[in-house]
Write a protein that holds these residues in place. Structure first.
Motif, PDB file in Angstrom:
ATOM      1  N   MET A   1       0.673  -1.278  -0.149  1.00 39.85           N
ATOM      2  CA  MET A   1       0.018   0.255  -0.096  1.00 39.85           C
ATOM      3  C   MET A   1       0.924   0.841  -0.332  1.00 39.85           C
ATOM      4  O   MET A   1       1.542   1.360   1.536  1.00 39.85           O
ATOM      5  N   PRO A   2       0.622   1.965  -1.445  1.00 36.04           N
ATOM      6  CA  PRO A   2       2.077   3.139  -0.468  1.00 36.04           C
ATOM      7  C   PRO A   2       1.160   4.575   0.303  1.00 36.04           C
ATOM      8  O   PRO A   2       0.280   3.652   0.831  1.00 36.04           O
ATOM      9  N   LYS A   3       2.748   4.876   0.743  1.00 34.83           N
ATOM     10  CA  LYS A   3       2.121   6.254   1.857  1.00 34.83           C
ATOM     11  C   LYS A   3       1.995   6.550   1.136  1.00 34.83           C
ATOM     12  O   LYS A   3       1.893   7.868   0.033  1.00 34.83           O
ATOM     13  N   HIS A   4       0.970   7.279   2.663  1.00 35.07           N
ATOM     14  CA  HIS A   4       0.270   9.125   2.031  1.00 35.07           C
ATOM     15  C   HIS A   4       0.910  10.176   2.320  1.00 35.07           C
ATOM     16  O   HIS A   4       1.974  10.028   3.294  1.00 35.07           O
ATOM     17  N   ASN A   5       0.831  11.164   1.650  1.00 37.23           N
ATOM     18  CA  ASN A   5       1.782  12.323   1.863  1.00 37.23           C
ATOM     19  C   ASN A   5       0.672  13.292   2.802  1.00 37.23           C
ATOM     20  O   ASN A   5      -0.361  13.258   2.644  1.00 37.23           O
ATOM     21  N   SER A  33      -6.553  27.650  -4.643  1.00 35.01           N
ATOM     22  CA  SER A  33      -6.850  27.055  -5.225  1.00 35.01           C
ATOM     23  C   SER A  33      -5.707  25.636  -5.282  1.00 35.01           C
ATOM     24  O   SER A  33      -6.277  24.199  -5.630  1.00 35.01           O
ATOM     25  N   ALA A  34      -4.471  25.783  -5.001  1.00 35.57           N
ATOM     26  CA  ALA A  34      -3.617  24.808  -4.375  1.00 35.57           C
ATOM     27  C   ALA A  34      -4.292  23.835  -3.090  1.00 35.57           C
ATOM     28  O   ALA A  34      -4.606  22.459  -3.845  1.00 35.57           O
ATOM     29  N   VAL A  35      -4.810  24.281  -2.179  1.00 38.61           N
ATOM     30  CA  VAL A  35      -4.965  24.336  -1.201  1.00 38.61           C
ATOM     31  C   VAL A  35      -6.419  22.750  -1.831  1.00 38.61           C
ATOM     32  O   VAL A  35      -6.801  21.538  -1.583  1.00 38.61           O
ATOM     33  N   SER A  36      -7.447  23.577  -2.663  1.00 41.64           N
ATOM     34  CA  SER A  36      -8.387  22.599  -2.531  1.00 41.64           C
ATOM     35  C   SER A  36      -8.237  21.582  -3.743  1.00 41.64           C
ATOM     36  O   SER A  36      -8.861  20.304  -3.523  1.00 41.64           O
ATOM     37  N   GLN A  37      -7.043  21.823  -4.264  1.00 41.15           N
ATOM     38  CA  GLN A  37      -6.662  20.464  -5.057  1.00 41.15           C
ATOM     39  C   GLN A  37      -6.007  19.847  -4.312  1.00 41.15           C
ATOM     40  O   GLN A  37      -5.987  18.467  -4.417  1.00 41.15           O
ATOM     41  N   VAL A  38      -5.294  19.155  -3.390  1.00 37.80           N
ATOM     42  CA  VAL A  38      -4.462  18.587  -2.252  1.00 37.80           C
ATOM     43  C   VAL A  38      -5.756  18.601  -1.681  1.00 37.80           C
ATOM     44  O   VAL A  38      -5.570  16.761  -1.494  1.00 37.80           O
ATOM     45  N   VAL A  39      -6.981  18.611  -0.953  1.00 37.03           N
ATOM     46  CA  VAL A  39      -7.743  18.049  -0.129  1.00 37.03           C
ATOM     47  C   VAL A  39      -8.568  16.809  -1.119  1.00 37.03           C
ATOM     48  O   VAL A  39      -8.547  16.646  -0.743  1.00 37.03           O
ATOM     49  N   SER A  40      -8.724  17.257  -2.441  1.00 39.69           N
ATOM     50  CA  SER A  40      -9.294  17.022  -3.662  1.00 39.69           C
ATOM     51  C   SER A  40      -8.852  15.146  -3.849  1.00 39.69           C
ATOM     52  O   SER A  40      -9.143  14.907  -3.756  1.00 39.69           O
ATOM     53  N   GLY A  41      -7.626  16.077  -4.076  1.00 36.68           N
ATOM     54  CA  GLY A  41      -6.614  14.474  -4.736  1.00 36.68           C
ATOM     55  C   GLY A  41      -6.726  13.051  -2.736  1.00 36.68           C
ATOM     56  O   GLY A  41      -6.667  12.725  -3.223  1.00 36.68           O
ATOM     57  N   LEU A  42      -6.891  13.967  -1.769  1.00 37.52           N
ATOM     58  CA  LEU A  42      -6.626  13.067  -0.710  1.00 37.52           C
ATOM     59  C   LEU A  42      -8.057  12.392  -1.018  1.00 37.52           C
ATOM     60  O   LEU A  42      -7.934  11.213  -0.406  1.00 37.52           O
ATOM     61  N   GLU A  43      -8.703  13.206  -0.828  1.00 40.16           N
ATOM     62  CA  GLU A  43     -11.036  12.767  -0.882  1.00 40.16           C
ATOM     63  C   GLU A  43     -10.202  11.496  -1.720  1.00 40.16           C
ATOM     64  O   GLU A  43     -11.390  10.429  -1.887  1.00 40.16           O
ATOM     65  N   ARG A  45      -8.152   9.913  -2.975  1.00 38.70           N
ATOM     66  CA  ARG A  45      -7.394   8.441  -2.420  1.00 38.70           C
ATOM     67  C   ARG A  45      -8.039   7.688  -1.480  1.00 38.70           C
ATOM     68  O   ARG A  45      -7.469   6.488  -1.232  1.00 38.70           O
ATOM     69  N   LEU A  46      -8.777   9.118  -0.552  1.00 41.04           N
ATOM     70  CA  LEU A  46      -9.433   8.216   0.400  1.00 41.04           C
ATOM     71  C   LEU A  46     -10.508   7.375   0.158  1.00 41.04           C
ATOM     72  O   LEU A  46     -10.839   6.702   1.152  1.00 41.04           O
ATOM     73  N   LYS A  47     -11.074   7.954  -1.148  1.00 40.15           N
ATOM     74  CA  LYS A  47     -12.436   7.011  -1.744  1.00 40.15           C
ATOM     75  C   LYS A  47     -13.888   7.483  -0.834  1.00 40.15           C
ATOM     76  O   LYS A  47     -14.705   6.584  -0.596  1.00 40.15           O
TER      77      LYS A  47
END
Length: 300
Positions: A1-5, A33-43, A45-47
């Motif tokens: 399982m890949p490690k989370h950032n 926009s960078a914050v929004s993209q980072v949080v969206s990416g986390l969601e 990955r976590l599905k």
């Protein structure tokens, strides 16, 4: 399982605490926009969705609330440990956040801490002027300032000033026109300047004590403030009677511009204390702040 950032987890924690992508971006030093993209990416990955977004607000989903509760304090602990590592440096560094009222800032905090800031340029001080009893743990403050008798028992409380006495004052002209109150109960017949502090919601009662007998009096008048800053000015203008720690009126009492009454109903009580959680591991910067503020005992 890949490690989370862990950067995306930190971004989520800041957005959740600020309830705003804009404020989180300012805190993190990146674009919204960078914050929004980072949080969206986390969601992604976590599905699972962590935040509910509207055009006006950001709120936590049940999953987001669970994640914040489970990891938020861990980032706080990491930050404290990183601050503690400054012991290994020649100059302590880090931000110390204190919530307090505005009068103690002028009389105690700034006079004692400005020399410290000049000596240690890597220490930053953030003062939150607030008359509510903030939860310093939940709101992530390092410490708060209150009168000693109001500090919770599970806190470490460090005296930073002498005992305090309240004072009931008005102009001599006001008392000439309206008469002198002989007891605290007489105040209900006078025009009084009130305060409404956020902790209690309603207008504060004036508290008195004489020979062990305590008395609370609810007074009325035309003017109500939510801080003490402008109360002396209003009293000097003849608006009515005011009730604050005597040091806030001291210059005008000494000049004879204000007159004090009911002094025998205002005994001294424990003055300002710096308080912080007993389980807190103090950073070198915070320890220096505490030492600078600690009230010096007069020589025997």
């Amino acid at each position: 399982m890949p490690k989370h950032n862990f950067n995306d987890l930190m971004a989520f924690v800041v957005v959740a605490r600020e309830s705003s992508f804009t404020r989180a971006a300012a805190h993190l030093g990146i674009t919204q926009s960078a914050v929004s993209q980072v949080v969206s990416g986390l969601e992604t990955r976590l599905k699972i969705r962590l935040l509910t977004r509207t055009t006006r607000s950001v709120s936590l989903t049940a999953a987001g609330e669970r994640l914040l509760q489970s990891i938020g304090h861990r980032f706080d602990e990491i930050e404290c440990e990183l601050d503690a590592l400054t012991e290994l440096r020649d100059k302590p560094a880090g931000t110390v956040r204190i919530t307090c009222g505005d009068h103690v800032v002028k009389t105690t905090l700034l006079p004692r801490l400005l020399p410290l800031l000049r000596e240690y340029p890597d220490i930053r001080l953030e003062l939150d002027i607030n008359y509510g009893f903030r939860d310093i743990v939940a709101d992530r403050f390092d410490a708060g300032v209150r009168f000693g008798e109001t500090v919770d028992l599970d806190m470490i409380a460090v005296p930073i000033g002498p005992d305090v006495r309240m004072a009931v004052v008005a102009t001599p002209e006001y008392f000439t026109e309206h008469g002198l109150p002989k007891t605290p109960r007489d105040l209900v017949a006078h025009r009084c300047i009130n305060t409404r502090f956020p902790t209690y919601g309603g207008v504060d009662a004036w508290e008195f004590e004489q020979k062990g007998k305590k008395l609370k009096v609810r007074v009325d008048g035309q003017l109500v403030f939510n801080t003490s800053t402008h109360v002396p000015e209003a009293v000097l203008d003849g608006v009515g009677i005011a009730y604050l720690p005597e040091e806030e009126f001291a210059p005008y009492l000494n000049e004879g511009r204000l007159m004090r009454v009911l002094e025998d109903w205002c005994p001294a009580f424990s003055g300002y204390h710096l308080y912080y959680p007993s389980r807190r591991q103090p950073s070198p910067a915070f320890s220096l702040v505490v030492d600078a503020l600690r009230a010096k005992r007069p020589a025997a």
